[in-house]
Enzyme design. Structure first.
Site, PDB file in Angstrom:
ATOM      1  N   HIS A 105       8.865  -3.513   5.322  1.00 43.46           N
ATOM      2  CA  HIS A 105       8.350  -4.870   5.422  1.00 43.46           C
ATOM      3  C   HIS A 105       6.825  -4.794   5.275  1.00 43.46           C
ATOM      4  O   HIS A 105       6.167  -3.977   5.931  1.00 43.46           O
ATOM      5  CB  HIS A 105       8.669  -5.473   6.791  1.00 43.46           C
ATOM      6  CG  HIS A 105      10.136  -5.621   7.067  1.00 43.46           C
ATOM      7  ND1 HIS A 105      10.929  -4.560   7.468  1.00 43.46           N
ATOM      8  CD2 HIS A 105      10.951  -6.720   7.004  1.00 43.46           C
ATOM      9  CE1 HIS A 105      12.164  -4.987   7.646  1.00 43.46           C
ATOM     10  NE2 HIS A 105      12.212  -6.290   7.375  1.00 43.46           N
ATOM     11  N   HIS A 110      -6.602  20.168  11.019  1.00 41.67           N
ATOM     12  CA  HIS A 110      -6.366  18.746  10.800  1.00 41.67           C
ATOM     13  C   HIS A 110      -5.008  18.583  10.124  1.00 41.67           C
ATOM     14  O   HIS A 110      -4.224  19.534  10.049  1.00 41.67           O
ATOM     15  CB  HIS A 110      -7.486  18.131   9.956  1.00 41.67           C
ATOM     16  CG  HIS A 110      -7.676  18.794   8.633  1.00 41.67           C
ATOM     17  ND1 HIS A 110      -7.093  18.341   7.474  1.00 41.67           N
ATOM     18  CD2 HIS A 110      -8.370  19.905   8.283  1.00 41.67           C
ATOM     19  CE1 HIS A 110      -7.423  19.128   6.465  1.00 41.67           C
ATOM     20  NE2 HIS A 110      -8.190  20.096   6.930  1.00 41.67           N
TER      21      HIS A 110
END
Length: 325
Positions: free
Chosen positions: A9, A170
């Protein structure tokens, strides 16, 4: 190669596609399909059909949707019914799920096998702080131990990756590289970071499931390399902030043969001959010394990237620095 549809959506699917690209690199046969407020089920179904048609093959398709029972799921399910022998749908899409699906395509040629495989990673990606809010689950540690039965056996470290990355631990490391080289330990080697208690804590908490992370100064890494007989079965991924620390480690006896160069941040006095690599004269001179020491260079952000030519990058950097003089 299994084609992947990210369906949602609103713009969520496009956003997660962009985030996954930042971490894992550009991917073929992947499309984001979004249901916008002005669109109905038929509009969405038509877009999904067009996206699937763009794949090299439509035999194996994995559809990752945001919500079970929503319009994207329902329309995907209608298409799935015509291909349920090979296609698969997984709801509850999150970024760890998408990245694991990318990584799995290199070794799995079945959409349904990938769908089953990525479920655990998707669940492990849901964490909470403070940690005591998370329900106890001893099965995770047991499963992790079962994956690495040789850990603790007599022998030395196996150095599976040594990388220069100014960002250190990271997303690209915790997902793409960890999946590629399968370390048991990630060791950040930095005098500066080892003195920063908060930064060190954040790094150790960022380790992927089943992997221990440590932050140590260069001299301690040298000592470990000279006396690592208790680390048999351990696969070490080393992270350095800069080439100078790598040179100190190598000259001190850390047995590295290849250094991966992923990111070197720009700063005053540096030139940037590539998107993610910036150099000053000291950096260039240090890389020359590393080459003289016998190290080879692997210039890639993520495993799927093509390797760049470090000699050409250094040559361009030197030329740009000479213009500044």
């Amino acid at each position: 190669m299994v084609g992947i549809i990210l369906a949602s959506h609103g713009e969520f699917a496009k956003g997660i596609l962009q985030s996954a690209k930042m971490i894992f690199g550009e991917q073929e046969n992947v499309q984001a399909v979004t249901l916008m407020p002005s669109e109905g089920p038929d509009d969405f179904k038509a877009k999904m059909k067009d996206a699937i048609t763009s794949f090299d093959s439509q035999d194996e398709v994995l559809i990752l949707v945001d919500l079970w029972g929503g319009t994207p799921f329902n329309q995907a399910n209608g298409l799935f019914e015509e291909h349920k022998e090979k296609w698969a749908i997984v709801a509850g899409m999150n970024l760890p799920m998408v990245i694991e699906a990318y990584a799995s395509r290199s070794s799995m040629e079945s959409a349904q096998k990938i769908a089953a495989h990525i479920l655990e990673t998707a669940k492990e990606g849901v964490k909470v702080k403070p940690e005591e809010l998370e329900p106890a689950d001893n099965s995770k540690s047991s499963a992790t131990s079962a994956k690495r039965p040789n850990t603790g056996a007599p022998g030395s470290f196996e150095y599976v990756l040594a990388r220069i990355d100014s960002r250190l631990l990271h997303g690209q490391i915790a997902t793409a590289w960890a999946k590629s080289v399968n370390p048991t330990r990630i060791i950040v080697v930095s005098d500066e970071v080892s003195k920063d208690e908060l930064r060190s804590k954040l790094i150790t908490q960022a380790a992927p499931p089943g992997v221990r992370a440590h932050v140590i100064p260069v001299n301690q890494m040298i000592k470990l390399a000279k006396n690592d007989k208790q680390f048999g079965g351990e696969r070490a991924l080393l992270l350095f902030e800069n080439p100078q620390d790598v040179l100190r480690a190598v000259e001190g006896g850390v047995p590295l043969k290849t250094i991966n160069i992923g990111s070197m941040a720009h700063a005053v006095g540096k030139v940037q001959p590539s998107k993610v690599l910036a150099f000053n004269q000291a950096d260039i001179d240090t890389f020359k010394k590393l080459k003289q020491a016998g190290l080879t260079f692997d210039v890639r952000k993520v495993p799927n990237d093509s390797k760049e030519n470090m000699d050409e990058i250094l040559k361009k950097a030197q030329s740009e620095l000479n213009k500044l003089k």
